[in-house]
Scaffold this motif. Sequence first.
Motif, mmCIF file in Angstrom:
data_model
loop_
_atom_site.group_PDB
_atom_site.id
_atom_site.type_symbol
_atom_site.label_atom_id
_atom_site.label_comp_id
_atom_site.label_asym_id
_atom_site.label_seq_id
_atom_site.Cartn_x
_atom_site.Cartn_y
_atom_site.Cartn_z
ATOM 1 N N ILE A 62 26.419 -5.264 -31.303
ATOM 2 C CA ILE A 62 25.546 -4.300 -31.979
ATOM 3 C C ILE A 62 25.326 -4.728 -33.426
ATOM 4 O O ILE A 62 24.202 -4.695 -33.944
ATOM 5 N N ASP A 63 26.395 -5.169 -34.092
ATOM 6 C CA ASP A 63 26.264 -5.681 -35.464
ATOM 7 C C ASP A 63 25.304 -6.868 -35.515
ATOM 8 O O ASP A 63 24.468 -6.970 -36.418
ATOM 9 N N PHE A 119 20.326 -0.650 -29.454
ATOM 10 C CA PHE A 119 20.443 0.675 -28.845
ATOM 11 C C PHE A 119 20.699 0.595 -27.335
ATOM 12 O O PHE A 119 21.341 1.471 -26.759
ATOM 13 N N GLU A 120 20.234 -0.461 -26.695
ATOM 14 C CA GLU A 120 20.557 -0.665 -25.274
ATOM 15 C C GLU A 120 22.065 -0.867 -25.097
ATOM 16 O O GLU A 120 22.684 -0.315 -24.180
ATOM 17 N N LEU A 121 22.667 -1.671 -25.976
ATOM 18 C CA LEU A 121 24.111 -1.890 -25.925
ATOM 19 C C LEU A 121 24.860 -0.603 -26.241
ATOM 20 O O LEU A 121 25.903 -0.307 -25.643
ATOM 21 N N TYR A 122 24.329 0.152 -27.169
ATOM 22 C CA TYR A 122 24.932 1.447 -27.531
ATOM 23 C C TYR A 122 24.936 2.390 -26.326
ATOM 24 O O TYR A 122 25.942 3.055 -26.046
ATOM 25 N N ASP A 123 23.817 2.394 -25.599
ATOM 26 C CA ASP A 123 23.731 3.232 -24.394
ATOM 27 C C ASP A 123 24.694 2.751 -23.311
ATOM 28 O O ASP A 123 25.293 3.551 -22.588
ATOM 29 N N ASN A 161 27.497 3.818 -38.113
ATOM 30 C CA ASN A 161 27.125 3.277 -39.426
ATOM 31 C C ASN A 161 26.390 1.951 -39.305
ATOM 32 O O ASN A 161 25.454 1.665 -40.056
ATOM 33 N N SER A 162 26.822 1.139 -38.345
ATOM 34 C CA SER A 162 26.160 -0.152 -38.125
ATOM 35 C C SER A 162 24.712 0.058 -37.696
ATOM 36 O O SER A 162 23.801 -0.618 -38.191
ATOM 37 N N LEU A 163 24.491 0.995 -36.794
ATOM 38 C CA LEU A 163 23.132 1.273 -36.310
ATOM 39 C C LEU A 163 22.262 1.880 -37.412
ATOM 40 O O LEU A 163 21.073 1.572 -37.512
#
Length: 853
Positions: A382-383, A395-399, A414-416
């Motif tokens: 994500i970073d 955001f795909e990885l976050y999901d 915070n990274s996003l």
Amino acid sequence: MKTLAKCLPISSHHFRSSTIHKQFSQSSSTFSSLSEPLTSQQPILEQIPESSFPNQSANSTDLKEANSQIPISQNPTNLSQSDVINSLSSIKIGPSASKYLEWAEKQPEFSVGVDSFVLLYNLMGLKGQKSAVKQLVSSQKFPDSTTVIQGLNDCSKRFDFALNSRVFNYLLYGYINARRIEDAICCFDWMFENNIHFMVSYLTVLLRVLLVNNMTKEAVELYDKVLGKGIVGNGDTVGMMMGACSKDGKCTEVERYFRIARDKGVKLNPAAYTWAVGALCLKPDTKAACELLMEMKDKGWVPSQGIYTKAIVACVKQKNMMEALRLKDAMVSCGRPMNLVVATTLMKGCCVSGDLESALGLFVKLAEWGLSPNRVTYSVLIDGCCAKGSMEQAFELYDQMTENGIEISVYNINSLIKGCLKAQLLEKAYELFNKAAESGLIDVISFNTLTSWLCRDGNVDEAWHLWGKMVKCGIKPDLYTYNNLILGYCKKGNVTMAHSLYVEMIAKGFKPNVVTFTVLMDGHFRIGEVEKALNLFDEMVKQRVDCTDYTYNTIISRLCRHGQTSHARSTLENFMKKYKFIPSCMTYNIIVDGLIKEGHLDTALSVYNEMGEKGFSPNVSTYTILMDAFCKSNNIDLALEMQKEMISKGVKLDVAAYGTLINGFCKRGDMESACRVFHELCEAGLAPNINIYNTMIRGYINLNNMEAALSYHEKMTEQGIICDLKTYTTLIDGLLKEGKLLSALEFYAEMLAKGIRPDKITYTVLVNGLCKKGKLENARDLFKEMEEKGLTQNSLIYNALIAGYFREGNLPEAFRMYDEMLEKGLTPDKMTFDFLMNANFKPSYQSAKKLLT
């Protein structure tokens, strides 16, 4: 540690020949590997054989003869201690020590400790001596090492016999087995300091006992003492000490022990190599670590998965991805399985180097390796996506994290948020922030990230609103929060509000740092409050806040911008003398630039010469500032001389330096020279920027060479450089001057389609061009559009419209606009006056004025 050397001075003639001593010190260890920890129940010396010492055992005939001479077998009860000692000292060979000990311990007047040891000393040739020592030293009556050694020393003098190193090794052996660690250390120290040779096996076990008892410091001191005399020990000794130091984080010691042992030719085991590689990885010295790994493979050893992992992590930290990937392949090829730490580390390395595609490729391979990503893996990717601006992928990885049941952390949020702000996705950042706030997944860093971005963008009011929300969420602002808002208000020019926040933060217990003071000083400088800014510097010094070079340079720069360059020079001298500030080339560049802007070119050149005298080599910025000054003063030849000096001193021109020369030639109308410098720039491997292209386009338009100007516009687009407002305005102006209204309007439409809004200059060019072409209605529409957008019309626009209306014969509108122009304080130009006063225009000016009433 206790030291006996000072209290027991024994001369060297009491010891036997160095040949025997040498045999003891060269004895090799018969222990099994010492890499495993020693337990307190484990026997220590049972495996050290008698044969480690020189063979002095008596034959059976001598033993029988000796036994017949010993009065002890008669168990006399009237012998004094002196009689026993005298008898024992005359015996060359005697019975078993244990039989004597049984008798001796029954004599109340007999000093079992020292005198028994004297007996043992005289019976060194007998078998079973070690077990006798063990039994003797284990006795509760057996005294400390100081007493025993002193007794032996006294006895040796009294009965005139030489002290044998074997007796001290056995004594050391006994103390170690009896777990009398302090006595063992004292005994060893005395042996060492009196040059009594010791068995390496005993040294190794003593060190091991110290380490087992968490006496690492004592073990290291003892081992370093031995190393000082060139005694390294065996492979087990070295490996054991390396392991202990590694666990204590003493990587330098680990590396040193390994190097010394290898230089001495000690046969090291895989464990020693493993400890050494681990230490080098932490240093980090990946080159040396990888060389040792190769050496291990050459010896037929397979490095562990753990040590491969450490080496790969170290390579990634040093940004050596090629070596990291090679080690990964080597690890897998020798049968060590891939692990998640290695995979995640390699992904991070790829992300840091900007190779997001390779990082995502490794992520896809996790399933193939039988691995499942964890929170760290997702966080790394994500970073990486956020840094690259690939927010959709982030955001795909976050999901995926949430779908796989992996807990989201505030770090991910915070990274996003940072990624969204960097990608100018402010709405998305706020949406994510608000959802996270509802879940309690925000912290002060979340707020600081948003407020910092808002303040830098000039939106301090929204940042202040966010501050209120932070307080409602129960999150306390920190020093960074205050600094953000102080910066925001200073940039906005509201230094009063910034100062009130400064007072508030002090009241709440926050100590201002160098950033706080520098930002506030800069704020006061911006609004012309020079004295207040300098007072803040004094306050910072008073509070003992360490000043940075940035702060010093900020003060000097702002003084120069306020036309106080002479004050800046004296301030610099004060900083150097009072605060030991060492100026940089940038500091001098600021002063040179300030002097030039104040019109003191000669003084600027003297400062330039002063730089060289003080050992500061001018950089490309220094030369660029001076070349620009020469070009603006129409001394292009001097600028070229400065260019030659740069080249002779090995200073390479950058884009800005080339741009300065190109601008100088263009303003002179010397486009041939400008083209030559432009090609030099390209040949140097540099890419012309938008400013250089705009300069070239303007240069050709000034010479009415629209064809050449359009060719440079074409080069821009081919190189992927996006035209800015200045480019479009310049091209529109050139086309309108040539009467190419349609082409000019096409560029204008293209500009609007790209979201570029015209400014006052663009409107002026368009209105002037339309008026000259008789398109007064269109020109009037643009004039009204300016008013609607809050742009102030200038005298050029009014003059153009007035002239246009006169040409059409629309005198009432011309005079109305003339009056409006005067009401706004604008001055008509000569052409407007000529129109107004020209007698050829009927009716006269006064008659025309009447028509307006």
